[in-house]
Write a protein that holds these residues in place. Structure first.
Motif: not given
Length: 503
Positions: A200-224
């Motif tokens: 289902s498309l809805e399943s993939q969107e939820f998964k993509d959102a969760v995975s993308s958040l994990a990638d973003i939080v792990g990225k080196p961030n100048l603001a940190d």
């Protein structure tokens, strides 16, 4: 001057002043501490460029020079990296309380998540209440045993889907089916509903959102690295995190609101589902100041995001390693055939103890591909002496479990997938053996470990017992891409897509 030039000058000046003031304060106060060794720190930027695109790999390389306890300066942030079992034991056992706080990345502050989150909030009364709630009503042995039938049903649905794909020779994205299965187990237990269905498309969107958040939080961030830049969000990471966070929480909020509306229309508690959401709504109704709707949504976000993403990543890596090493696949399947009744459709959770080799496969996957390669960052509450060095108050603490898992002084042939290494040693991943702590250890150990343990056995056994797997497009095993994508969760960079073949 252009607006970009002005912005650059403001940022550069702010960074310079911040570093200068920090150094002057330390000089005035006479603070002299013997930090753990580390690479040369460049003015202002420190060791930011040492991180690279895969910080867990870069830090592993540096630890070979500077040791298992190492200091880096990331902008204005002192970071101490732990890369050995001995120092991990000091941090998580001997000095557990002193390192029990969280160093919170800017991207985890979206919607003030760090103030309500069980994952990111500091150890205190609210954190203890959330941990107690999770332990007693979600992940206790009694609750998990009570949910066996539910997990059995969801594993059966997974097998039905795989059988259909085998009949039509349809390739399966292993990560997606693992995510859907894990998500539905959780959502039925907590919310009494399926949140996803296969393909289902809805399943993939939820998964993509969760995975993308994990990638973003792990990225080196100048603001940190330079807190003065937080208001500017120079890389746009906080804005991205906010978008994905809202996608996930809006889905959860809709489900909560539907339950509230349904219970309001019913005059009888008999219509209650008596699931975890009912429990949370009761807690909120009894004392909203202690457990508000906002707290509820942040807790649900933690439960769904953390449990689904890490379990999915580990299952995909385990399958990838077994496909890549077919002799290990045969050995694991043979154990299943010998240990389980031939007419048994699905593995029972009571059978887990009969499967030492499958357990060794899971441990070896955790060793090579820990779901959180640097765990989640801890923070020192005070100056702590370890190994003759001082870890200063407010330092960020990173535990490189990826490095520990590939340390040749700890493991023989550390880069090879060898489940057999765990058959003759009593090493587990429950936080007591510091050679293997994929879920962390001490007060901050992942509360979802017991559920992840059961789900990984059930899904992995079900996928390999009656099926062989062919790579899509006739790809040769030696050409499999086994590269990683760094984030808070360590994902496989190229998803494993394979065709199930019934045997």
């Amino acid at each position: 001057m252009s607006s970009n030039t002005i912005f650059f000058l403001i940022v550069s000046t702010s960074i310079f002043l911040y570093v200068l003031i920090t150094k002057l304060v330390r000089w005035k106060s006479g603070i002299v501490v013997r930090l753990p060794p580390g690479p040369y720190q460049f003015p202002i930027i420190g060791n930011i460029f040492e991180l690279g695109k895969k910080p867990h790999v870069s830090l592993t390389s540096l630890s070979k020079t500077y040791g298992g306890l190492m200091t880096l300066k990331l902008g204005s942030t002192i970071t101490v990296v732990v890369s050995s079992p001995e120092f991990a034991k000091d941090v998580f056992q001997k000095h557990d309380l002193s390192f029990s706080s969280r160093w919170v990345p800017d991207t985890a502050r979206t919607a003030d998540h760090h103030l309500f989150s069980m994952i990111w909030s500091p150890v205190g009364d609210q954190w203890r209440k959330l941990r107690k709630l999770s332990k007693e009503h979600l992940f206790s042995v009694q609750q998990l045993d009570a949910g066996q039938l539910l997990r059995w049903e969801k594993i059966r649905e997974l097998l039905d889907y795989v059988h259909e794909c085998a009949a039509s020779r349809k390739p399966i994205n292993i990560s997606r089916v693992a995510f859907t299965t894990t998500l539905n187990v959780l959502s039925n237990f907590i919310l009494s509903t399926d949140m996803a269905c296969y393909d289902s498309l809805e399943s993939q969107e939820f998964k993509d959102a969760v995975s993308s958040l994990a990638d973003i939080v792990g990225k080196p961030n100048l603001a940190d690295f330079f807190p003065l830049l937080k208001p500017f969000d120079p890389q746009g990471l906080l804005r991205e995190a906010t978008i994905y966070f809202k996608k996930v929480t809006s889905i959860l909020d809709r489900i909560v609101e539907e339950r509230v509306q349904a219970s309001g229309k019913s005059s009888s508690r008999a219509s209650s589902t008596n699931d975890v959401l009912d429990l949370l709504l009761d807690l909120s109704q009894k004392n909203e100041s202690e457990f508000s709707r906002n707290y509820m949504l942040h807790l649900l976000f933690d439960l769904f995001a953390a449990a689904t993403d890490t379990t999915t990543s580990t299952l995909e890596w385990a399958m990838a390693e077994l496909v890549h090493n077919p002799e290990k696949m045969v050995k694991a399947r043979l154990e299943l055939e010998e240990a389980l009744p031939k007419d048994a459709m699905i593995i029972e959770e009571s059978d887990i103890s009969k499967l030492p080799y499958l357990g060794a496969v899971i441990k070896e996957t955790f060793r090579l591909h820990p779901p959180a390669p640097l765990l989640l960052p801890h923070k020192a509450l005070s100056d702590v002496e370890i190994g003759g060095f001082v870890v200063p108050k407010d330092a960020q603490i990173l535990c490189n479990v990826w490095a520990i898992g590939r340390d040749p002084t700890v493991w023989s042939n550390p880069h090879e997938f060898m489940p057999e290494r765990f058959l003759d040693v009593d090493i587990d991943y429950r936080g007591r053996d510091f050679e293997l702590i994929p879920f962390g250890s001490g007060r901050r150990i992942c509360p979802g470990l017991p559920l992840a343990h059961r789900m990984l056995y059930l899904m992995l056994a079900s996928l390999i017992r009656k099926f062989d797997w062919e790579l899509e497009g006739g790809t040769r095993l030696e050409d499999m891409d086994m590269s990683e994508r760094f984030g808070i969760t360590l994902h496989k960079d190229v998803p494993l897509v394979a065709i199930p073949v019934e045997i």
